[in-house]
Design a protein around this motif. Sequence first.
Motif, PDB file in Angstrom:
ATOM      1  N   ALA A   1       1.149  -1.564   0.231  1.00  0.00           N
ATOM      2  CA  ALA A   1       0.158  -0.053   0.215  1.00  0.00           C
ATOM      3  C   ALA A   1       0.608   1.495  -0.127  1.00  0.00           C
ATOM      4  CB  ALA A   1      -1.009   0.124   1.416  1.00  0.00           C
ATOM      5  N   ASP A   2       0.041   2.685  -0.134  1.00  0.00           N
ATOM      6  CA  ASP A   2       1.025   3.819  -0.215  1.00  0.00           C
ATOM      7  C   ASP A   2       1.500   3.827   1.065  1.00  0.00           C
ATOM      8  OD1 ASP A   2       1.747   6.547  -0.225  1.00  0.00           O
ATOM      9  OD2 ASP A   2      -0.032   7.250  -1.594  1.00  0.00           O
ATOM     10  N   VAL A   3       2.115   3.368   2.121  1.00  0.00           N
ATOM     11  CA  VAL A   3       2.359   3.559   3.717  1.00  0.00           C
ATOM     12  C   VAL A   3       2.979   5.444   3.566  1.00  0.00           C
ATOM     13  CG1 VAL A   3       4.365   3.023   5.085  1.00  0.00           C
ATOM     14  CG2 VAL A   3       3.279   0.918   3.777  1.00  0.00           C
ATOM     15  N   LYS A   4       3.466   5.585   2.559  1.00  0.00           N
ATOM     16  CA  LYS A   4       3.298   7.206   3.612  1.00  0.00           C
ATOM     17  C   LYS A   4       1.863   8.262   3.210  1.00  0.00           C
ATOM     18  CE  LYS A   4       6.467  10.582   2.279  1.00  0.00           C
ATOM     19  NZ  LYS A   4       7.716  10.234   2.570  1.00  0.00           N
ATOM     20  N   GLY A   5       1.203   7.493   2.384  1.00  0.00           N
ATOM     21  CA  GLY A   5      -0.450   8.323   2.589  1.00  0.00           C
ATOM     22  C   GLY A   5      -1.338   7.758   3.505  1.00  0.00           C
TER      23      GLY A   5
END
Length: 191
Positions: free
Chosen positions: A143-147
Motif C-alpha cells: 500500500a501507499d504507506v506514506k499516504g
Amino acid sequence: MQTKKKIADAARPLFVQKGYKATSIEEIVKATGCSAGNIYYHFKSKEGLFLFLLDEWNQEWEDTWLAKEPQYETTAEKLYGMAEHLALDQLNHPLTRAIDEFFNHSDKPTEVEEHIHEMVQGYLRFNEQLLQRGVDNGEFGAADVKGLAMILDGLLFGVSQHTRRMNREETLAAHRLAIDVFLHGIAKLTR
C-alpha cells in the motif's frame, strides 16, 4: 541546561492554569526568579519556551509508548494500543488545553511554524514506520504507506479533537472505532 529546565518547569504550571495566550513573560519571570533576558537567552521567545514543553511532552509520550509497545504482537494490535495510549495521554495531560490554544493561535513566527511542521513530520514518520512493519510482516498488503500514515495521523488528530469533552470510556471507544475504520479501509485497499 539546568537553568533551561528550571524555567520550563516553573512555566509549565502557568500555561496549564492560565492557558498559552494569558501567560505572560512577566509571570514566567516572577515564577522562575530569572530575568526576562535569561528566559529569552534560553528560549528566544514565549513560543520557544512553549515548544520546548511540547517537545518534552512528545518525548515523554514516545518513551512511554516504546516501553509499552512490545506487549502488542501484531501491527494491528499496536495501532489499537497506540490509539488508546494517545487517547489517555491527551485526556489526562494538563497541557492539552494550552496546546490547543497554541496551535490555533494564528500569529506564529516562521521558525515556530517550521518547528511545528517538523513535529508533525515526526508523527508521520512514526506512523509510517509502524505501518511499514505491518506490510513487511504480511499483515497488510502493499500500500501507499506514506499516504496511509498521513491519513492515520489526520484520523487520530480529528478524533482527539472531538473527544476532548468526553469521558474516559467514550474517548477510548471513539479511538478504537477510528482504528477499526482505518484497518477496514486498509483491508479494502489491499485486496
